[in-house]
Design an enzyme around this catalytic site. Structure first.
Site, mmCIF file in Angstrom:
data_model
loop_
_atom_site.group_PDB
_atom_site.id
_atom_site.type_symbol
_atom_site.label_atom_id
_atom_site.label_comp_id
_atom_site.label_asym_id
_atom_site.label_seq_id
_atom_site.Cartn_x
_atom_site.Cartn_y
_atom_site.Cartn_z
ATOM 1 N N ALA A 319 0.619 -1.496 -0.071
ATOM 2 C CA ALA A 319 0.077 -0.331 -0.285
ATOM 3 C C ALA A 319 0.935 0.868 -0.597
ATOM 4 O O ALA A 319 0.366 2.214 -0.382
ATOM 5 C CB ALA A 319 -1.186 -0.007 0.956
ATOM 6 N N CYS A 320 2.112 1.200 0.457
ATOM 7 C CA CYS A 320 2.966 2.848 0.884
ATOM 8 C C CYS A 320 2.907 2.906 -0.731
ATOM 9 O O CYS A 320 3.125 3.931 -0.601
ATOM 10 C CB CYS A 320 4.279 2.160 1.615
ATOM 11 S SG CYS A 320 5.174 3.699 1.898
ATOM 12 N N SER A 321 3.679 2.118 -1.163
ATOM 13 C CA SER A 321 3.570 2.528 -2.963
ATOM 14 C C SER A 321 2.581 2.926 -4.154
ATOM 15 O O SER A 321 2.661 3.610 -4.792
ATOM 16 C CB SER A 321 5.288 1.407 -3.636
ATOM 17 O OG SER A 321 4.194 0.142 -3.847
#
Length: 383
Positions: A319-321
């Site tokens: 999810a972070c990227s």
């Protein structure tokens, strides 16, 4: 360690570009001397990009704003041009979103899209592509290499299948072009997407190779620049930079590639010694600068944040990227469970990385993984 997300502009590329921002300002459509000079530089860059990919004619190179536009032009342009012949497109389940999303939109126009599954290494089976062909198939689109896990696809085999069946073959070459040798003639590629920044050229410029006997519909209409395929005043500084980057890649990729393979393999061999750590992507048929992993019992975004605190940039497919709550679609397509895909880490090397950089990453990573697992209630060491 995140060249896969963005690459610096080579200083030699920047030097070639600079005069065209303020001194050499001619428009290549103008008949005066300044315009004619811009036109010569434009065509010289076109030739350099054509030579990089083994294209027979520089006129097959259409400059765009980048890989996303090139993918859209290839997919939409081919589908709409040949819709009277058929409405079936074949692609893989691990394509970049600039391929996946245009194809979703094309489906709304009445096209059927078959997504070929991949194996645990992210590899497409050429025979499965062949088996998916029917009488309405007009286009096959398969990436040259996956930028996330590094797997290089059997492009020549798929290209031969497409050619034998007289079906257009589009290849998203973003992750590979300029890093590994490719040849559109030998590999039977009809349409090839090329990114400038992925070979140390400027952002905001790219190209689409269109085989000379192939006809597709343009997306951008106007004054008829780029042989009528992409209207609008050309980005001369950016195109000159891309041409220079292509020439440098042609001259230097073999030696630079050997250096990056050595550094990449050091990363892979050492990080895999960490307990509950697995390589993602094919071990040998992979991009020479890509080392991608998954770590059990931890989240990938936590890993990259802790690496960042130590001055190391990296990326993850979670999810972070992606800025969504979903894990990487490529990792899921490779058969990983959601919790496995969320523990991914991608390290991508480039020409300015050194042995010292790799040593620093290898010194830093084990401690970070140990700290994160100590916080995880799922880690077996807790009992």
């Amino acid at each position: 360690m995140d060249y896969g997300s963005a690459s610096p502009v080579d200083t030699r590329v920047l030097e070639a570009m600079m005069p065209y921002f303020d001194k050499e300002i001619g428009n290549p459509s103008s008949p005066h001397s300044s315009g004619r000079k811009a036109k010569r530089e434009l065509e010289a860059a076109r030739t350099d990009v054509a030579n990089l990919i083994g294209a027979q004619s520089p006129r097959s190179i259409i400059f765009t704003s980048g890989a996303t536009e090139s993918n859209n032009l290839a997919l939409r342009g081919a589908a709409m041009r040949y819709k009277d012949k058929g409405n079936h497109i074949i692609t893989s389940s691990v394509e970049h979103m600039s391929v996946m999303n245009p194809l979703k939109d094309i489906q709304r126009s009445g096209f059927d899209v078959t997504h070929i599954p991949v194996d645990r290494d992210g590899m497409v089976d050429a025979e499965r592509v062949k088996d998916a062909i029917n009488e309405k198939t007009v286009l096959i689109s398969v990436q040259y290499a996956n930028g996330e896990v590094g797997t290089v696809q059997p492009i020549k085999e798929i290209g031969e299948i497409a050619s034998d069946n007289r079906i257009l073959f589009h290849v998203d070459g973003t992750a590979a072009c300029g890093k590994i040798p490719l040849n559109v003639e030998e590999e039977h590629i009809d349409l090839l997407t090329i990114s400038s920044n992925d070979m140390y050229g400027p952002k905001g410029v790219g190209a689409l190779y269109i085989r000379q006997d192939v006809r597709i519909l343009p997306l951008m209409l106007g004054g008829g620049q780029e042989f009528g395929m992409r209207s609008g005043s050309e980005n001369i500084p950016g195109i000159i930079g891309m041409g220079r980057a292509a020439k440098l890649a042609s001259d230097e990729m073999i030696d630079e590639g050997a250096r990056l393979i050595r550094l990449r393999d050091q990363l892979i061999d050492s990080i895999l010694k960490i307990e509950y750590t697995y390589l993602t992507g094919h071990r040998t048929k992979r991009l020479l600068n890509n080392a991608s992993f998954r770590f059990s019992y931890i989240e990938g975004e936590s890993t990259i944040l802790m690496l960042s605190e130590l001055g190391i940039t990296a990326s993850t497919g979670s999810a972070c990227s992606t800025k969504t709550l979903e894990p990487s679609h490529a990792l899921i397509a490779m058969g990983l469970r959601h919790e496995e895909a969320h523990g991914s880490l991608r390290l991508t090397l480039g020409k300015y990385n050194s042995q010292e950089d790799v040593d620093y990453v290898l010194e830093s990573t084990p401690g970070i993984i140990t700290k994160l697992r100590a916080l995880s209630p799922l880690y077996p060491a807790h009992g």
